[in-house]
Scaffold this motif. Structure first.
Motif, short mmCIF file in Angstrom:
data_model
loop_
_atom_site.label_atom_id
_atom_site.label_comp_id
_atom_site.label_asym_id
_atom_site.label_seq_id
_atom_site.Cartn_x
_atom_site.Cartn_y
_atom_site.Cartn_z
N PHE A 1 20.57 50.86 46.58
CA PHE A 1 18.96 50.74 45.95
C PHE A 1 19.44 48.44 47.07
O PHE A 1 20.35 48.04 46.81
N GLU A 2 17.92 48.63 48.00
CA GLU A 2 18.76 47.08 48.62
C GLU A 2 17.93 46.27 47.92
O GLU A 2 18.23 45.35 47.36
N ASP A 3 16.80 46.92 46.64
CA ASP A 3 16.70 45.57 45.81
C ASP A 3 16.83 46.51 44.47
O ASP A 3 16.20 47.23 43.73
N PRO A 4 18.02 46.35 43.84
CA PRO A 4 18.01 47.71 42.65
C PRO A 4 17.03 47.21 41.63
O PRO A 4 17.11 47.93 40.58
N VAL A 5 17.02 45.53 41.10
CA VAL A 5 15.95 45.06 39.99
C VAL A 5 14.37 46.10 40.20
O VAL A 5 13.94 46.74 39.36
N SER A 6 13.65 46.15 41.44
CA SER A 6 12.63 46.74 41.80
C SER A 6 12.56 47.87 41.80
O SER A 6 11.89 49.05 41.13
N ALA A 7 13.83 48.70 42.25
CA ALA A 7 13.83 50.57 42.71
C ALA A 7 13.84 50.83 41.18
O ALA A 7 13.49 51.36 40.34
N PHE A 8 15.02 49.96 40.51
CA PHE A 8 15.10 50.75 38.33
C PHE A 8 13.30 50.80 37.94
O PHE A 8 13.46 51.38 36.74
N SER A 9 13.15 49.03 38.42
CA SER A 9 11.65 49.22 37.28
C SER A 9 10.94 50.24 37.73
O SER A 9 10.22 50.48 36.61
N HIS A 10 10.48 50.97 38.88
CA HIS A 10 10.00 52.39 39.25
C HIS A 10 10.66 53.01 38.78
O HIS A 10 9.76 53.88 38.54
N LEU A 11 11.77 53.28 38.92
CA LEU A 11 12.03 54.16 38.16
C LEU A 11 11.83 54.68 36.48
O LEU A 11 11.30 55.51 35.59
N HIS A 12 12.01 53.29 36.02
CA HIS A 12 11.67 52.72 34.50
C HIS A 12 10.41 53.38 34.06
O HIS A 12 9.95 54.18 33.14
N GLY A 13 9.54 53.49 35.25
CA GLY A 13 7.90 53.67 34.83
C GLY A 13 7.73 55.52 34.88
O GLY A 13 6.78 55.75 34.90
#
Length: 291
Positions: free
Chosen positions: A136-148
């Protein structure tokens, strides 16, 4: 955060950017059985750690050709179901065909970027990824989305590569490349196979995206480079066609490629075990966290 057998620090060499939606997906598909044989022991260890139960709903992130997706589907059947998500349309098509041949009915696949995918059936109980979460280019954003995409209290289970120095299969290959061509230094924490070798960094990502109770155990074992039973020569063919080794040498001329290939064949010969293949040490982190 609980961590067993951890160490971190050494950065790997700069990798060629991965085009998983295009060229890399096709390369993986072309050598699908060999890739799967190489990483199957780690996938099995992660599946055992995840301990799926009948009735659970699961997302398999970066599902590739669908091997782990099919195993999860069998485990959560009959009431549970699993969705395989991959950015490569070629791999998704192969996974769908595989599931149809297998007769699995509680399984589906979609081609999408997991960092932004919208799923009508969310939230899911669980999320699984065998080496599909480090790009992921922006892992925090990606994992936040996955969290959702997970229910409150749902769990994520990931396998990611440990430090390069503990993955001799990669370090030996990169050492050969460095003997013949200049390789730029790595960018720490950049997207790539070893993006999460640093567990402090991975912990920061999990904390920043809403996951809690991160736990990590180390998997260490021998990787059959080029697939189970491969000869040193077959392992070199695999490295040239499918791994960063080949991509870094691809435009350096036939003479350089031949010299590097011969050097790598010598290394692989030292690690060859008759009947098993080219067996080289590897290390992965098996990571779990709670949504």
């Amino acid at each position: 955060m609980s961590i067993d057998n951890g160490n971190s620090g050494l950065q790997g060499e700069e990798m060629v950017p991965e085009d998983w939606a295009g060229d890399m997906g096709l390369k993986w598909l072309a050598s699908l059985s060999l890739f799967e044989e190489m990483i199957a022991p780690i996938g099995d260890a992660l599946l055992a750690r995840a301990d799926y139960q009948s009735g659970e709903t699961v997302i398999d992130l970066g599902c590739g050709g669908g091997a782990t997706t099919l195993t999860i589907a069998e485990t959560v059947a009959p009431a549970g179901n699993v969705l395989g998500v991959d950015i490569s349309p070629d791999l998704v098509a192969a996974a769908k065909e595989r599931a149809e041949t297998d007769g699995a009915e509680n399984i589906d696949f979609i081609c999408a970027d997991a960092a932004t995918v919208q799923l009508a059936d969310a939230p899911y109980d669980r999320l699984f990824s065998r080496f599909g979460s480090m790009f992921f280019e922006d892992p925090v954003s990606a994992f936040s989305h996955l969290h959702g995409l997970l229910r409150n209290g749902g769990r994520i289970d990931l396998a990611v590569w440990g430090p390069p120095r503990d993955n001799l299969w990669m370090m030996e290959m990169m050492g050969v490349v460095r003997n013949h061509v200049e390789v730029p230094p790595a960018v720490p924490r950049a997207p790539g196979p070893f993006a999460f070798e640093d567990l402090v960094y991975l912990g920061e990502i999990m904390d920043g995206s809403g996951f809690t109770d991160m736990e990590v155990v180390a998997y260490e074992g021998l990787q059959p480079v080029g697939g189970a039973g491969a000869t040193p020569e077959k392992a070199v063919e695999f490295a040239l066609a499918s791994l960063a080794f080949g991509r870094l040498l691809s435009d350096k001329g036939e003479s350089i490629v031949k010299k590097a290939s011969n050097d790598l064949a010598d290394i692989f010969a030292r690690h060859h075990v008759p009947g098993q293949g080219v067996m080289m040490p590897g290390k992965a982190w098996l990571v779990s966290a709670v949504a």
